[in-house]
Design an enzyme around this catalytic site. Structure first.
Site, PDB file in Angstrom:
ATOM      1  N   GLY A 111      67.266  65.640  13.197  1.00  0.00           N
ATOM      2  CA  GLY A 111      68.514  65.797  13.890  1.00  0.00           C
ATOM      3  C   GLY A 111      68.307  66.899  15.055  1.00  0.00           C
ATOM      4  N   VAL A 112      67.249  67.294  15.159  1.00  0.00           N
ATOM      5  CA  VAL A 112      67.007  68.349  16.334  1.00  0.00           C
ATOM      6  C   VAL A 112      66.589  67.672  17.579  1.00  0.00           C
ATOM      7  CG1 VAL A 112      65.221  70.281  17.067  1.00  0.00           C
ATOM      8  CG2 VAL A 112      65.987  70.192  14.541  1.00  0.00           C
ATOM      9  N   GLY A 113      65.687  66.766  17.724  1.00  0.00           N
ATOM     10  CA  GLY A 113      65.073  66.312  19.057  1.00  0.00           C
ATOM     11  C   GLY A 113      66.428  65.521  19.701  1.00  0.00           C
ATOM     12  N   HIS A 156      85.232  76.779  16.330  1.00  0.00           N
ATOM     13  CA  HIS A 156      84.535  77.918  17.349  1.00  0.00           C
ATOM     14  C   HIS A 156      84.059  77.567  18.713  1.00  0.00           C
ATOM     15  CE1 HIS A 156      84.865  81.295  14.012  1.00  0.00           C
ATOM     16  NE2 HIS A 156      86.017  80.736  14.109  1.00  0.00           N
ATOM     17  N   ASN A 157      83.349  76.457  18.570  1.00  0.00           N
ATOM     18  CA  ASN A 157      82.409  75.945  19.767  1.00  0.00           C
ATOM     19  C   ASN A 157      82.749  74.832  20.355  1.00  0.00           C
ATOM     20  OD1 ASN A 157      80.395  76.838  17.206  1.00  0.00           O
ATOM     21  ND2 ASN A 157      80.341  78.141  18.968  1.00  0.00           N
ATOM     22  N   ASP A 208      67.401  57.377  16.561  1.00  0.00           N
ATOM     23  CA  ASP A 208      65.938  56.718  16.607  1.00  0.00           C
ATOM     24  C   ASP A 208      65.728  56.021  15.370  1.00  0.00           C
ATOM     25  OD1 ASP A 208      65.206  58.692  14.951  1.00  0.00           O
ATOM     26  OD2 ASP A 208      63.566  59.650  16.105  1.00  0.00           O
ATOM     27  N   HIS A 209      64.529  55.562  15.389  1.00  0.00           N
ATOM     28  CA  HIS A 209      64.083  54.746  14.194  1.00  0.00           C
ATOM     29  C   HIS A 209      64.385  55.492  12.798  1.00  0.00           C
ATOM     30  CE1 HIS A 209      60.375  56.807  15.199  1.00  0.00           C
ATOM     31  NE2 HIS A 209      60.211  56.751  13.887  1.00  0.00           N
ATOM     32  N   HIS A 226      87.789  82.130  21.512  1.00  0.00           N
ATOM     33  CA  HIS A 226      86.591  80.945  21.500  1.00  0.00           C
ATOM     34  C   HIS A 226      86.815  80.127  22.811  1.00  0.00           C
ATOM     35  CE1 HIS A 226      85.926  82.312  17.232  1.00  0.00           C
ATOM     36  NE2 HIS A 226      87.153  81.724  16.910  1.00  0.00           N
ATOM     37  N   ARG A 259      84.574  81.824  25.388  1.00  0.00           N
ATOM     38  CA  ARG A 259      83.046  81.629  25.212  1.00  0.00           C
ATOM     39  C   ARG A 259      82.806  80.371  25.680  1.00  0.00           C
ATOM     40  NH1 ARG A 259      84.446  84.914  19.777  1.00  0.00           N
ATOM     41  NH2 ARG A 259      84.597  87.063  20.814  1.00  0.00           N
ATOM     42  N   ARG A 278      65.544  62.832   7.577  1.00  0.00           N
ATOM     43  CA  ARG A 278      64.658  63.044   6.697  1.00  0.00           C
ATOM     44  C   ARG A 278      64.993  64.667   6.112  1.00  0.00           C
ATOM     45  NH1 ARG A 278      60.051  61.395  11.106  1.00  0.00           N
ATOM     46  NH2 ARG A 278      60.326  59.069  10.667  1.00  0.00           N
ATOM     47  N   CYS A 300      68.510  61.754  13.835  1.00  0.00           N
ATOM     48  CA  CYS A 300      66.995  61.230  13.923  1.00  0.00           C
ATOM     49  C   CYS A 300      66.395  61.821  12.934  1.00  0.00           C
ATOM     50  CB  CYS A 300      66.392  61.993  15.568  1.00  0.00           C
ATOM     51  SG  CYS A 300      66.203  63.747  15.557  1.00  0.00           S
ATOM     52  N   GLY A 301      64.930  61.968  12.863  1.00  0.00           N
ATOM     53  CA  GLY A 301      64.338  62.357  11.598  1.00  0.00           C
ATOM     54  C   GLY A 301      64.885  63.965  10.997  1.00  0.00           C
TER      55      GLY A 301
HETATM   56  C1  RB5 Z   1      60.416  60.779  14.793  1.00  0.00           C
HETATM   57  O1  RB5 Z   1      59.260  60.702  13.985  1.00  0.00           O
HETATM   58  C2  RB5 Z   1      60.690  62.344  14.914  1.00  0.00           C
HETATM   59  O2  RB5 Z   1      60.033  63.144  15.478  1.00  0.00           O
HETATM   60  C3  RB5 Z   1      62.205  62.369  15.205  1.00  0.00           C
HETATM   61  O3  RB5 Z   1      63.129  61.485  14.581  1.00  0.00           O
HETATM   62  C4  RB5 Z   1      62.900  63.448  15.158  1.00  0.00           C
HETATM   63  O4  RB5 Z   1      62.837  64.237  14.095  1.00  0.00           O
HETATM   64  C5  RB5 Z   1      62.751  64.591  16.288  1.00  0.00           C
HETATM   65  O5  RB5 Z   1      63.372  65.602  16.346  1.00  0.00           O
END
Ligand code: RB5
Length: 154
Positions: A70-72, A100-101, A8-9, A135, A138, A111, A67-68
């Site tokens: 990496g989670v979303g 392993h995965n 993303d941005h 592995h 699994r 970020r 992303c910010g």
């Molecule tokens: C965007 O502001 C932020 O929410 C996205 O980059 C990310 O961190 C979400 O998981």
């Protein structure tokens, strides 16, 4: 090997740096967006899904998402059957996620980590090999969960 990139941005700058880093190592790097760092209204599920679908269809072999945090973007990718995306902030987990995965996507937070850490994570991910054996069973169990839910009419 063809590698699909997405961000993303918040992740565009680090994504481009990672693309250069992996191009220098001979990987074919393709950018699936997003492309405008000023478009703060863009949404991480879009590039997460595009990269995941490129891998699931065989168009690319592995993926890198940023992303910010990496989670979303990793959550989005993991909704696509056949995708195992690992969000991580250090190289040891990146290597084990393949060994392993059998992860096919690495996800990072622009970020959260710096450029050099990101390069070390990418290097660990791309040099690791799936160990199979115990592995493999699994990982197959993960696929079974996808199949079970795919069969539901809800
Ligand atoms: C965007 O502001 C932020 O929410 C996205 O980059 C990310 O961190 C979400 O998981």
């Amino acid at each position: 090997m063809k590698v699909a990139f997405g961000s993303d941005h918040a992740g565009i700058e680090l994504k481009l740096q990672l693309m250069e880093h992996l191009k220098d190592q001979g990987y074919e790097c393709v950018d699936y967006g997003n492309f405008d760092p000023n478009d703060r209204g863009d949404d991480y599920p879009v590039p997460g899904r595009k990269v995941a679908e490129a891998i699931a269809s065989g168009e690319a072999q592995k993926g890198v998402l940023v992303c910010g945090t990496g989670v979303g973007i990793s959550l989005a990718a993991n909704k696509v059957p056949g995708i195992r995306a690992c969000c991580c902030s250090e190289p040891a987990t990146a290597a084990l996620s393949v060994r392993h995965n059998n992860c096919n996507i690495i996800s990072m937070g622009a970020r959260i980590i710096g450029r050099e850490e990101a390069f070390m994570i990418a290097d660990a991910f791309f040099s690791a090999k799936f160990e199979g054996g115990r592995h493999a069973k699994r990982v197959e169990m993960l696929s079974a969960i996808e199949r079970d839910y795919g069969d539901r009419n809800c």
